[in-house]
Design an enzyme around this catalytic site. Structure first.
Site, short mmCIF file in Angstrom:
data_model
loop_
_atom_site.label_atom_id
_atom_site.label_comp_id
_atom_site.label_asym_id
_atom_site.label_seq_id
_atom_site.Cartn_x
_atom_site.Cartn_y
_atom_site.Cartn_z
N ASP A 81 83.27 -55.21 -30.06
CA ASP A 81 83.38 -55.28 -28.60
C ASP A 81 82.38 -54.37 -27.90
O ASP A 81 82.75 -53.58 -27.03
CB ASP A 81 84.80 -54.91 -28.15
N GLU A 258 87.57 -64.42 -22.03
CA GLU A 258 87.81 -62.97 -21.96
C GLU A 258 86.47 -62.22 -21.92
O GLU A 258 85.40 -62.81 -21.86
CB GLU A 258 88.63 -62.51 -23.17
#
Length: 587
Positions: A81, A258
């Protein structure tokens, strides 16, 4: 005369006190060193020395770097991430850390090629409250952003623990650290990101559930935007708006839109998101609008980054690519960082989700990851003016490398992390190495444990450490662990049963433990422990000082160390571990 005598007597008393103080400090210092040695003699507190990790992946041997190229991933092992920002010619990058403590590793670079870890954003217990969280809870998808309007850096994230939820911390200088305590943000969902517009206004975008009663299918999510009050560090109530419903084309039932980020270019606002879930269907998609608050129109060229459509039988596959962030260099070049995985020969994911980088062509309307829809290569072209200093001391290494730590420095390397609590609660540094104080809890508990972890960064690696240790009873154990989670791990260490000492290897799968093998040893105190991995094959060995390693348990499978077997979001880690709650029983 009497006055002079009083002065001389006063000076004599001062000198006498100084002499006594010096003698006391000297004696006390000597006693401290002696006490450290004496406390350890026959102690149940292990001393660890001379840890060495060596990675030897074949892909790097077969693909030596060409001039003007550097390896990707830039952060090998469990650094997923990624988010990146720039101030001037300084780049800062962060990654998810879940329940690792300290949390949110932060890296600095001047050229996008050579990176140095400068610490962690969340390094205090007031910032990170993950004491009882499962290993894949904690800190999700941090976003780092520089705001030129107030010369401040922000890190916004979701802390899935202790009721904190979405939060933001900030600092004036990441190189100095000193990030603030968390400011809890008043909205639900995950993966928040900040955007600061040219006019000084600020916005937050994030993943959320659809409005109540409007969920169409499992995995249906939305992207929301809020106005953000910089003075109060809070979203402005009532400004929330859904700007993407489901994904690029909701009729196709896309899942898990997302990790949103907004970029402004040519007076247009671009919204980039991950779509498809952080697995085999992962991708990156892009939208555009003339306002940060939408409505956003998807590109006809979506996805702009993915590996999901490629032949799974291709050589050296990279999979799960997505969850990206973009940055522009001072010279106008664009690069994107993103997560992906490199499965081993059995399609297992032991190194976890790693941070990759690609150049991005934004000469047209839409940004295009160069080679992002083709099989990803192990190296990419360097930005203009960069020079590769890979594996230079002080820089974060990649490719094949050796990491050696004697533990004789007075500060732990930033690559060592604990789980759920500070390292300082159980690690004591002395001149000969580090002592790990055993907790009365073992590795299978969702509690702080006394273990220091280094991420597995290669499919083929060797890790060994020297340990000075004498267990006092069956409840004492110290050694190394290969861990995917509290429910999936190997423990390899020294314990005691009756009057005898044993090296034991235990496998825990889905929370159920099994003693794989044990070996009785007639000499303890100083021991070398080693784990070797070749893809899915792991071997655990020990040396009692004779110069030969003895294997325990043969070759065992690394399946339980794989993310796709164990579940969750982390990669495998190698730990130096001690416990006074050992439950491994010798038959």
């Amino acid at each position: 005369m009497q006055s002079k005598r009083r002065i001389l007597n006063g000076r004599a008393r001062i000198l006498s006190c100084l002499l006594l103080t010096t003698l006391f400090v000297s004696c006390n210092s000597t006693n401290t060193d002696t006490e450290e040695t004496d406390v350890r003699e026959g102690s149940h507190e292990p001393l660890f020395q001379n840890f060495t990790y060596t990675g030897k992946d074949k892909i790097y041997e077969d693909n030596p770097l060409e001039e003007d190229f550097f390896y990707s991933p830039i952060l090998q092992g469990c650094y997923p991430d990624p988010s990146i920002t720039r101030k001037g010619d300084d780049y800062y990058l962060v990654a998810s850390s879940f329940v690792m403590f300290p949390g949110v590793p932060i890296f600095h670079s001047k050229d996008l090629v050579n990176w140095k870890q400068i610490g962690h954003v969340l390094n205090r217990e007031s910032q990170l409250k993950v004491e009882t969280a499962g290993i894949s809870a904690g800190i999700y998808a941090p976003d780092i952003m520089y705001n030129p309007h107030n010369d401040t850096f922000y890190m916004i994230t979701t802390q899935i623990a202790s009721g904190i939820g979405n939060m933001v911390v900030k600092t004036k200088d990441p190189l100095q650290g000193n990030w603030s305590d968390p400011i809890k943000l008043d909205f639900d969902g995950i993966d928040p990101a900040l955007f600061f517009d040219d006019d000084g206004k600020a916005y937050v975008v994030h993943n959320d559930a659809p409005d109540e009663g409007k969920e169409r299918y499992k995995g249906h999510r939305v992207i929301k935007v809020w106005d953000y009050d910089i003075e109060k560090d809070q979203v402005i109530a009532g400004t929330d708006k859904i700007i993407v419903d489901g994904g690029v084309d909701i009729t196709q039932k896309p899942i898990w839109i997302e990790a949103p980020h907004i970029y402004k270019r040519n007076n247009q606002y671009y919204l980039m998101c991950a779509e498809g879930g952080t697995g085999g269907n992962h991708s990156e998609v892009i939208f555009v609008c003339d306002s940060p608050r939408g409505p956003y129109k998807p590109s006809s060229k979506n996805p702009i980054l993915s590996q999901r459509h490629l032949d799974k039988r291709r050589a050296n596959p990279v999979e799960w690519a997505g969850h990206a962030d973009l940055v522009e260099t001072p010279s106008g070049e664009w690069y994107g960082v993103f997560l992906a995985i490199r499965p081993n020969e059995k399609n297992r994911v032991n190194t976890g989700r790693e941070t990759f980088i690609l150049p991005v062509d934004w000469s047209g309307e839409w940004p295009v990851f160069e080679g992002g829809m083709e099989p990803l290569k192990p190296s990419v072209k360097m930005p203009t003016g960069a020079k590769n200093k890979m594996n230079t001391a002080g820089l974060f290494p990649n490719g094949n490398f050796t990491f050696a730590d004697s533990f004789k420095e007075r500060r732990l390397d930033d690559r060592w992390v604990a789980l759920r609590g500070p390292r300082e609660n159980f690690v004591r540094e002395i001149k000969d190495g580090i002592i790990i104080k055993p907790f009365e809890v073992n590795i299978k508990k969702q509690q702080p444990i006394s273990a220091l972890f280094y991420r597995q960064q290669h499919q083929i690696f060797s890790a060994e450490v020297e340990m000075d240790y004498v267990p006092q009873g069956e409840s004492d154990l110290a050694g190394i662990t290969c861990l995917q989670s509290e429910q999936f791990n190997y423990v390899f260490g020294l314990t005691k049963s009756g009057d005898d000492y044993y090296v034991v290897l235990e496998r825990t799968e889905k929370g159920h433990s099994k003693l794989v093998a044990n070996a009785k040893v007639d000499q303890v105190h100083k021991l070398k422990l080693k784990v070797d991995a070749n893809g899915d094959d792991y071997r655990f060995s020990y040396d009692i000082g004779r110069g030969d390693f003895e294997n325990v348990g043969g070759t065992v499978s690394g399946d339980i160390l794989s993310t796709d077997v164990a579940g969750g979001f982390t990669g495998a880690m190698i730990g130096l571990y001690a416990t006074s709650a050992n439950d491994i029983k010798i038959d």
